[in-house]
Design a protein around this motif. Structure first.
Motif, PDB file in Angstrom:
ATOM      1  N   LEU A   1       9.623 -46.035   1.580  1.00 18.01           N
ATOM      2  CA  LEU A   1       8.900 -47.087   0.873  1.00 18.01           C
ATOM      3  C   LEU A   1       7.390 -46.901   0.964  1.00 18.01           C
ATOM      4  CD1 LEU A   1      11.022 -50.243   1.736  1.00 18.01           C
ATOM      5  CD2 LEU A   1      11.037 -48.880  -0.353  1.00 18.01           C
ATOM      6  N   ASP A   2       6.896 -46.384   2.082  1.00 24.67           N
ATOM      7  CA  ASP A   2       5.448 -46.157   2.203  1.00 24.67           C
ATOM      8  C   ASP A   2       4.956 -45.153   1.168  1.00 24.67           C
ATOM      9  OD1 ASP A   2       5.093 -47.928   4.308  1.00 24.67           O
ATOM     10  OD2 ASP A   2       5.433 -46.382   5.827  1.00 24.67           O
ATOM     11  N   ALA A   3       5.741 -44.117   0.911  1.00 25.34           N
ATOM     12  CA  ALA A   3       5.367 -43.114  -0.085  1.00 25.34           C
ATOM     13  C   ALA A   3       5.377 -43.717  -1.486  1.00 25.34           C
ATOM     14  CB  ALA A   3       6.302 -41.912  -0.022  1.00 25.34           C
ATOM     15  N   ILE A   4       6.352 -44.567  -1.753  1.00 23.78           N
ATOM     16  CA  ILE A   4       6.393 -45.225  -3.057  1.00 23.78           C
ATOM     17  C   ILE A   4       5.181 -46.139  -3.199  1.00 23.78           C
ATOM     18  CG2 ILE A   4       7.677 -46.819  -4.538  1.00 23.78           C
ATOM     19  CD1 ILE A   4      10.244 -45.830  -3.149  1.00 23.78           C
TER      20      ILE A   4
ATOM     21  N   ASP B   1      25.826 -47.694  -0.669  1.00 21.32           N
ATOM     22  CA  ASP B   1      24.724 -48.412  -0.016  1.00 21.32           C
ATOM     23  C   ASP B   1      24.223 -49.518  -0.932  1.00 21.32           C
ATOM     24  OD1 ASP B   1      24.825 -46.756   2.178  1.00 21.32           O
ATOM     25  OD2 ASP B   1      22.960 -45.676   1.710  1.00 21.32           O
ATOM     26  N   ARG B   2      23.921 -50.639  -0.337  1.00 25.37           N
ATOM     27  CA  ARG B   2      23.389 -51.773  -1.082  1.00 25.37           C
ATOM     28  C   ARG B   2      21.870 -51.772  -0.956  1.00 25.37           C
ATOM     29  NH1 ARG B   2      26.876 -56.957  -1.123  1.00 25.37           N
ATOM     30  NH2 ARG B   2      28.214 -55.198  -1.508  1.00 25.37           N
ATOM     31  N   LEU B   3      21.189 -51.897  -2.076  1.00 26.78           N
ATOM     32  CA  LEU B   3      19.733 -51.986  -2.061  1.00 26.78           C
ATOM     33  C   LEU B   3      19.316 -53.412  -1.717  1.00 26.78           C
ATOM     34  CD1 LEU B   3      18.749 -50.010  -5.289  1.00 26.78           C
ATOM     35  CD2 LEU B   3      18.881 -49.175  -2.960  1.00 26.78           C
ATOM     36  N   PRO B   4      18.127 -53.568  -1.183  1.00 21.75           N
ATOM     37  CA  PRO B   4      17.618 -54.926  -0.972  1.00 21.75           C
ATOM     38  C   PRO B   4      17.536 -55.665  -2.311  1.00 21.75           C
ATOM     39  CG  PRO B   4      16.236 -53.314   0.149  1.00 21.75           C
ATOM     40  CD  PRO B   4      17.185 -52.554  -0.727  1.00 21.75           C
ATOM     41  N   ASP B   5      17.545 -56.988  -2.260  1.00 17.74           N
ATOM     42  CA  ASP B   5      17.438 -57.754  -3.500  1.00 17.74           C
ATOM     43  C   ASP B   5      16.065 -57.550  -4.136  1.00 17.74           C
ATOM     44  OD1 ASP B   5      15.539 -59.845  -2.537  1.00 17.74           O
ATOM     45  OD2 ASP B   5      17.207 -60.408  -1.249  1.00 17.74           O
ATOM     46  N   GLU B   6      15.941 -57.938  -5.396  1.00 15.30           N
ATOM     47  CA  GLU B   6      14.696 -57.723  -6.152  1.00 15.30           C
ATOM     48  C   GLU B   6      13.488 -58.318  -5.444  1.00 15.30           C
ATOM     49  OE1 GLU B   6      15.185 -59.384 -10.028  1.00 15.30           O
ATOM     50  OE2 GLU B   6      16.616 -57.853 -10.657  1.00 15.30           O
ATOM     51  N   ARG B   7      13.641 -59.519  -4.939  1.00 16.06           N
ATOM     52  CA  ARG B   7      12.524 -60.196  -4.282  1.00 16.06           C
ATOM     53  C   ARG B   7      12.055 -59.408  -3.066  1.00 16.06           C
ATOM     54  NH1 ARG B   7      11.924 -63.756  -0.104  1.00 16.06           N
ATOM     55  NH2 ARG B   7      10.222 -65.213  -0.272  1.00 16.06           N
TER      56      ARG B   7
ATOM     57  N   LEU C   1      12.561 -56.137  -2.382  1.00 16.41           N
ATOM     58  CA  LEU C   1      11.944 -54.871  -2.807  1.00 16.41           C
ATOM     59  C   LEU C   1      10.526 -55.108  -3.321  1.00 16.41           C
ATOM     60  CD1 LEU C   1      14.739 -52.867  -4.657  1.00 16.41           C
ATOM     61  CD2 LEU C   1      13.455 -52.151  -2.638  1.00 16.41           C
ATOM     62  N   ALA C   2      10.353 -56.163  -4.118  1.00 17.82           N
ATOM     63  CA  ALA C   2       9.024 -56.468  -4.665  1.00 17.82           C
ATOM     64  C   ALA C   2       8.024 -56.741  -3.537  1.00 17.82           C
ATOM     65  CB  ALA C   2       9.103 -57.663  -5.616  1.00 17.82           C
ATOM     66  N   LEU C   3       8.445 -57.487  -2.537  1.00 15.05           N
ATOM     67  CA  LEU C   3       7.562 -57.765  -1.401  1.00 15.05           C
ATOM     68  C   LEU C   3       7.269 -56.500  -0.606  1.00 15.05           C
ATOM     69  CD1 LEU C   3       9.085 -61.130  -0.129  1.00 15.05           C
ATOM     70  CD2 LEU C   3       6.834 -60.808  -1.180  1.00 15.05           C
ATOM     71  N   GLN C   4       8.287 -55.668  -0.369  1.00 14.87           N
ATOM     72  CA  GLN C   4       8.094 -54.437   0.393  1.00 14.87           C
ATOM     73  C   GLN C   4       7.160 -53.469  -0.317  1.00 14.87           C
ATOM     74  OE1 GLN C   4      12.147 -53.097   0.892  1.00 14.87           O
ATOM     75  NE2 GLN C   4      12.358 -54.113   2.865  1.00 14.87           N
ATOM     76  N   LEU C   5       7.290 -53.390  -1.636  1.00 17.34           N
ATOM     77  CA  LEU C   5       6.479 -52.434  -2.410  1.00 17.34           C
ATOM     78  C   LEU C   5       5.192 -53.042  -2.953  1.00 17.34           C
ATOM     79  CD1 LEU C   5       9.362 -50.637  -4.312  1.00 17.34           C
ATOM     80  CD2 LEU C   5       8.111 -49.838  -2.308  1.00 17.34           C
TER      81      LEU C   5
ATOM     82  N   ALA D   1       5.341 -56.677  -8.721  1.00 20.74           N
ATOM     83  CA  ALA D   1       5.998 -57.823  -9.333  1.00 20.74           C
ATOM     84  C   ALA D   1       7.504 -57.583  -9.441  1.00 20.74           C
ATOM     85  CB  ALA D   1       5.423 -58.078 -10.725  1.00 20.74           C
ATOM     86  N   ARG D   2       8.260 -58.670  -9.449  1.00 19.93           N
ATOM     87  CA  ARG D   2       9.716 -58.535  -9.609  1.00 19.93           C
ATOM     88  C   ARG D   2      10.074 -57.908 -10.940  1.00 19.93           C
ATOM     89  NH1 ARG D   2      12.845 -63.833  -7.948  1.00 19.93           N
ATOM     90  NH2 ARG D   2      14.580 -62.520  -8.581  1.00 19.93           N
ATOM     91  N   THR D   3       9.256 -58.127 -11.971  1.00 21.41           N
ATOM     92  CA  THR D   3       9.546 -57.495 -13.266  1.00 21.41           C
ATOM     93  C   THR D   3       9.446 -55.978 -13.169  1.00 21.41           C
ATOM     94  OG1 THR D   3       7.254 -57.842 -13.972  1.00 21.41           O
ATOM     95  CG2 THR D   3       8.861 -59.475 -14.678  1.00 21.41           C
ATOM     96  N   THR D   4       8.554 -55.483 -12.337  1.00 21.12           N
ATOM     97  CA  THR D   4       8.449 -54.038 -12.097  1.00 21.12           C
ATOM     98  C   THR D   4       9.735 -53.525 -11.466  1.00 21.12           C
ATOM     99  OG1 THR D   4       6.052 -54.172 -11.840  1.00 21.12           O
ATOM    100  CG2 THR D   4       7.137 -52.250 -10.866  1.00 21.12           C
TER     101      THR D   4
END
Length: 82
Positions: A3-6, A37-43, A45-49, A52-55
Motif C-alpha cells: 500500500l505504501d508503494a501505491i 483473499d478478501r480485500l478490505p472494504d472500499e472505505r 481502502l480509501a482511507l489507507q490509500l 476518494a471512495r469513487t477512485t
C-alpha cells in the motif's frame, strides 16, 4: 507492491483509479493476494490509500472487468482464481 508503494505512486501521477488498479493487480499477479483473499472494504481502502471512495470503486471495476476480482454485495471483494 504494498500500500505504501501505491500511495507513493498516487502522489506522483494523475490517474488515481488506474494507479490503484495497477497496484492491486500487481499484488494479485505476483501472489501477494491469493485466490479467495478478501480485500478490505472500499472505505478502508480509501482511507489507507488516502483517496476518494469513487477512485477505489473505479479501480475495483477495472479489476472486475479483467476477471481478477469478484464483488458481491454483502460478501465484499474477493480475489478470483485465474
Amino acid at each position: 507492491m504494498h500500500l505504501d508503494a501505491i500511495r507513493w505512486s498516487l502522489s506522483t501521477r494523475s490517474s488515481g483509479p488506474a494507479i490503484v488498479a495497477h497496484g492491486l493487480r500487481y499484488q494479485i499477479v505476483h501472489g501477494e493476494l491469493q485466490a479467495g483473499d478478501r480485500l478490505p472494504d472500499e472505505r478502508t481502502l480509501a482511507l489507507q490509500l488516502r483517496v476518494a471512495r469513487t477512485t477505489i470503486r473505479t479501480a475495483l471495476a477495472f479489476l472486475q472487468a479483467e476477471g481478477l476480482i469478484e464483488r458481491r454485495q454483502g460478501l465484499g471483494t474477493v480475489v478470483c482464481d485465474f
